[in-house]
Design a protein around this motif. Sequence first.
Motif, PDB file in Angstrom:
ATOM      1  N   CYS A   1       0.989  -1.369   0.152  1.00  0.00           N
ATOM      2  CA  CYS A   1       0.549   0.247   0.088  1.00  0.00           C
ATOM      3  C   CYS A   1       1.228   1.107  -0.176  1.00  0.00           C
ATOM      4  O   CYS A   1       0.585   2.689   0.886  1.00  0.00           O
ATOM      5  CB  CYS A   1      -1.299   0.010   1.047  1.00  0.00           C
ATOM      6  SG  CYS A   1      -2.288  -1.370   0.948  1.00  0.00           S
ATOM      7  N   ALA A   2       2.577   1.581  -0.692  1.00  0.00           N
ATOM      8  CA  ALA A   2       3.079   2.453  -1.391  1.00  0.00           C
ATOM      9  C   ALA A   2       4.129   2.680   0.552  1.00  0.00           C
ATOM     10  O   ALA A   2       4.244   4.057   0.188  1.00  0.00           O
ATOM     11  CB  ALA A   2       1.992   3.645  -1.342  1.00  0.00           C
ATOM     12  N   LEU A   3       3.444   2.299   1.282  1.00  0.00           N
ATOM     13  CA  LEU A   3       3.998   2.127   2.330  1.00  0.00           C
ATOM     14  C   LEU A   3       3.770   2.889   3.565  1.00  0.00           C
ATOM     15  O   LEU A   3       4.251   2.511   5.067  1.00  0.00           O
ATOM     16  CB  LEU A   3       6.250   2.582   2.339  1.00  0.00           C
ATOM     17  CG  LEU A   3       6.805   1.934   2.904  1.00  0.00           C
ATOM     18  CD1 LEU A   3       6.905   0.568   3.551  1.00  0.00           C
ATOM     19  CD2 LEU A   3       8.146   3.061   3.183  1.00  0.00           C
ATOM     20  N   VAL A   4       3.184   4.044   2.871  1.00  0.00           N
ATOM     21  CA  VAL A   4       2.382   4.914   4.841  1.00  0.00           C
ATOM     22  C   VAL A   4       0.693   5.110   4.107  1.00  0.00           C
ATOM     23  O   VAL A   4       0.073   4.795   3.016  1.00  0.00           O
ATOM     24  CB  VAL A   4       2.589   6.840   4.064  1.00  0.00           C
ATOM     25  CG1 VAL A   4       1.751   7.320   5.194  1.00  0.00           C
ATOM     26  CG2 VAL A   4       4.277   6.322   4.246  1.00  0.00           C
ATOM     27  N   SER A   5       0.108   4.362   5.551  1.00  0.00           N
ATOM     28  CA  SER A   5      -1.518   4.380   5.484  1.00  0.00           C
ATOM     29  C   SER A   5      -2.139   4.704   7.049  1.00  0.00           C
ATOM     30  O   SER A   5      -2.677   5.502   6.687  1.00  0.00           O
ATOM     31  CB  SER A   5      -1.406   3.200   5.373  1.00  0.00           C
ATOM     32  OG  SER A   5      -1.701   2.272   4.749  1.00  0.00           O
ATOM     33  N   THR A   6      -0.696   5.365   7.701  1.00  0.00           N
ATOM     34  CA  THR A   6      -1.559   5.501   9.029  1.00  0.00           C
ATOM     35  C   THR A   6      -0.574   6.689   9.534  1.00  0.00           C
ATOM     36  O   THR A   6       0.960   6.258   9.417  1.00  0.00           O
ATOM     37  CB  THR A   6      -2.225   5.207   9.901  1.00  0.00           C
ATOM     38  OG1 THR A   6      -0.799   4.107  10.790  1.00  0.00           O
ATOM     39  CG2 THR A   6      -2.579   4.143   9.446  1.00  0.00           C
ATOM     40  N   ALA A   7      -0.438   7.781  10.323  1.00  0.00           N
ATOM     41  CA  ALA A   7       1.145   8.618  10.211  1.00  0.00           C
ATOM     42  C   ALA A   7       0.397   9.481  11.224  1.00  0.00           C
ATOM     43  O   ALA A   7      -0.784   9.638  11.816  1.00  0.00           O
ATOM     44  CB  ALA A   7       1.690   9.541   9.635  1.00  0.00           C
ATOM     45  N   HIS A   8       1.406   9.902  12.630  1.00  0.00           N
ATOM     46  CA  HIS A   8       1.512  10.934  13.983  1.00  0.00           C
ATOM     47  C   HIS A   8       2.002  11.300  14.174  1.00  0.00           C
ATOM     48  O   HIS A   8       3.333  10.919  13.867  1.00  0.00           O
ATOM     49  CB  HIS A   8       0.182  10.380  14.593  1.00  0.00           C
ATOM     50  CG  HIS A   8       1.701   9.423  15.994  1.00  0.00           C
ATOM     51  ND1 HIS A   8       1.756   8.321  15.053  1.00  0.00           N
ATOM     52  CD2 HIS A   8       2.145  10.128  16.752  1.00  0.00           C
ATOM     53  CE1 HIS A   8       2.618   7.908  15.771  1.00  0.00           C
ATOM     54  NE2 HIS A   8       3.168   7.981  16.941  1.00  0.00           N
TER      55      HIS A   8
ATOM     56  N   GLY B   1      -2.193   6.371  14.840  1.00  0.00           N
ATOM     57  CA  GLY B   1      -2.311   7.193  13.974  1.00  0.00           C
ATOM     58  C   GLY B   1      -3.186   7.628  13.695  1.00  0.00           C
ATOM     59  O   GLY B   1      -3.922   6.023  14.123  1.00  0.00           O
ATOM     60  N   LYS B   2      -4.146   8.392  12.447  1.00  0.00           N
ATOM     61  CA  LYS B   2      -4.444   8.000  11.580  1.00  0.00           C
ATOM     62  C   LYS B   2      -4.811   7.955  10.492  1.00  0.00           C
ATOM     63  O   LYS B   2      -3.130   8.169   9.639  1.00  0.00           O
ATOM     64  CB  LYS B   2      -5.254   9.744  11.571  1.00  0.00           C
ATOM     65  CG  LYS B   2      -5.695  10.130  12.967  1.00  0.00           C
ATOM     66  CD  LYS B   2      -6.407  11.530  13.245  1.00  0.00           C
ATOM     67  CE  LYS B   2      -7.272  11.630  14.536  1.00  0.00           C
ATOM     68  NZ  LYS B   2      -7.484  13.243  14.524  1.00  0.00           N
ATOM     69  N   PRO B   3      -5.713   7.220   9.332  1.00  0.00           N
ATOM     70  CA  PRO B   3      -5.418   6.959   8.403  1.00  0.00           C
ATOM     71  C   PRO B   3      -5.423   8.563   7.739  1.00  0.00           C
ATOM     72  O   PRO B   3      -5.160   9.530   7.639  1.00  0.00           O
ATOM     73  CB  PRO B   3      -6.422   7.072   7.794  1.00  0.00           C
ATOM     74  CG  PRO B   3      -7.545   6.187   8.984  1.00  0.00           C
ATOM     75  CD  PRO B   3      -6.817   7.436  10.087  1.00  0.00           C
ATOM     76  N   VAL B   4      -3.853   8.920   6.539  1.00  0.00           N
ATOM     77  CA  VAL B   4      -3.563   9.002   5.524  1.00  0.00           C
ATOM     78  C   VAL B   4      -4.262   9.408   5.153  1.00  0.00           C
ATOM     79  O   VAL B   4      -5.655   8.607   4.750  1.00  0.00           O
ATOM     80  CB  VAL B   4      -1.845   9.081   4.983  1.00  0.00           C
ATOM     81  CG1 VAL B   4      -1.173   8.901   6.469  1.00  0.00           C
ATOM     82  CG2 VAL B   4      -1.355   7.838   4.253  1.00  0.00           C
ATOM     83  N   PHE B   5      -4.573  11.105   3.923  1.00  0.00           N
ATOM     84  CA  PHE B   5      -5.619  11.308   3.481  1.00  0.00           C
ATOM     85  C   PHE B   5      -5.730   9.915   1.706  1.00  0.00           C
ATOM     86  O   PHE B   5      -4.326   9.896   1.617  1.00  0.00           O
ATOM     87  CB  PHE B   5      -5.483  12.243   2.321  1.00  0.00           C
ATOM     88  CG  PHE B   5      -6.355  12.525   1.362  1.00  0.00           C
ATOM     89  CD1 PHE B   5      -7.970  13.258   1.502  1.00  0.00           C
ATOM     90  CD2 PHE B   5      -6.378  13.075  -0.047  1.00  0.00           C
ATOM     91  CE1 PHE B   5      -8.988  12.975   0.956  1.00  0.00           C
ATOM     92  CE2 PHE B   5      -7.619  13.026  -0.509  1.00  0.00           C
ATOM     93  CZ  PHE B   5      -8.726  13.472  -0.371  1.00  0.00           C
ATOM     94  N   GLY B   6      -6.472   9.849   1.532  1.00  0.00           N
ATOM     95  CA  GLY B   6      -6.666   9.391   0.414  1.00  0.00           C
ATOM     96  C   GLY B   6      -7.251   7.289   1.573  1.00  0.00           C
ATOM     97  O   GLY B   6      -7.101   6.208   0.031  1.00  0.00           O
ATOM     98  N   THR B   7      -7.281   7.128   2.034  1.00  0.00           N
ATOM     99  CA  THR B   7      -6.619   6.062   2.621  1.00  0.00           C
ATOM    100  C   THR B   7      -7.681   5.449   4.269  1.00  0.00           C
ATOM    101  O   THR B   7      -7.657   6.523   4.262  1.00  0.00           O
ATOM    102  CB  THR B   7      -5.500   5.469   3.818  1.00  0.00           C
ATOM    103  OG1 THR B   7      -4.595   5.299   2.185  1.00  0.00           O
ATOM    104  CG2 THR B   7      -4.959   3.950   4.177  1.00  0.00           C
TER     105      THR B   7
END
Length: 410
Positions: free
Chosen positions: A304-311, A325-331
């Motif tokens: 999934c292009a390596l990044v799905s959530t972040a904080h 973290g929270k889902p990044v935009f588009g996920t």
Amino acid sequence: MSDLSSRCAVPANTTLDARLARLAMSNPDQIVVVHGSGATTRAELERYADSIAARFRRAGVGRDNTVAVCLPRGLDQIAACLAVMKVGAACLPLSPQDPTEMLRFRLADCGVVLLVVQNERDPIAAVATVAGAAILRVAPELHGEPVAPPPAAPGSARRVAWIAPAPTLGGATCGAEITHANLMLLSDWMQSGCGIRPGDRICHMAEPGTSAAMLEVWPCLAAGATLVIMDDGIAADAAEMRRWLETEAVTGMVAGEDALDALAQAPLRKRARLRLVMTDMDRARRYPVDPRFRIVATYGHEECALVSTAHVVARNQRPGGPHIGKPVFGTTIHILDEEGRQVRRGEEGEMWISGAGVGRGYRNRPHLTAERFVPDPFGKDPAGMMFRTGRRARALLGGGIGRCNRAEVF
């Protein structure tokens, strides 16, 4: 820095190489790659990649073929990978330092038709011949005019751009198919969520062929930033790495365990410009404490292009916490029970990922693809897919995702 889950434009029907070509047309003299005392402009990078792409076409490479690039980190490697995208093929990046048997397996597993090397006498050249791949040696060519990108064909953004190394249950590595749309969405998120912009200088230190290298190079180039390439000798010495980051005025980096340790050992001096450090939260041993830069901890899968959530890491936070973290935009993250139904907030279930960041599956592995990628029953896109992570998690109040201590599903 913006909200990490902030909205950004959904990529149009175009390709990553076309976006880079348009940036070169609008700002040809911008320095895009810096390595030691050498600096390459966007126009020069385009000319170099166009010349390699022309050689690919003469060799019969075309759309949806797989081309492997086994070159050291540097301008040649970046230009060759870009050239692969220009001819509509999928790029399989490899490291010359990888074991021969691993290289042999990946060449055969991904169906490589052409291998790009620095020297025909490299050991991998013999491996490629056995695997049935032709050999091409790169040669710098920075003259001529950049070629304007052709009009986008229908479905261009869904073509495979990159083949990322993804571990399988048996311990082997197969190829996860990352599309142009996946990479451009990642680039747009890094601009809107992390604040990457033209004028930023992004450290490129990851070994070619790794997912970290994909994250360092393509989203940042597409965001208009400049790549500053770190040599291996500098990366191996913590004090030298800190000095290099200061001297090269690096503003952003993707940091693994060793780089985080180097930043934690001693503070950067006042002249340092570093303001963003991204890291995989599952691999971090400790977080440095420096108020001048923010640490963005990410969670994701190669598929999934390596990044799905972040904080954004809080001051004095330790790695390994329950919050990813929270889902990044588009996920979108779905927490499902064994019947595939959404569980209630706070309840435990299996984590699935859907949205524009989900890749196309595994290269030449239809059965494994069918096991991990299924049609998304919750989304509005009829062609949307959902990826099965095999991880246990729970949805938290406020939109965050909490990981669970129970064993993974598989």
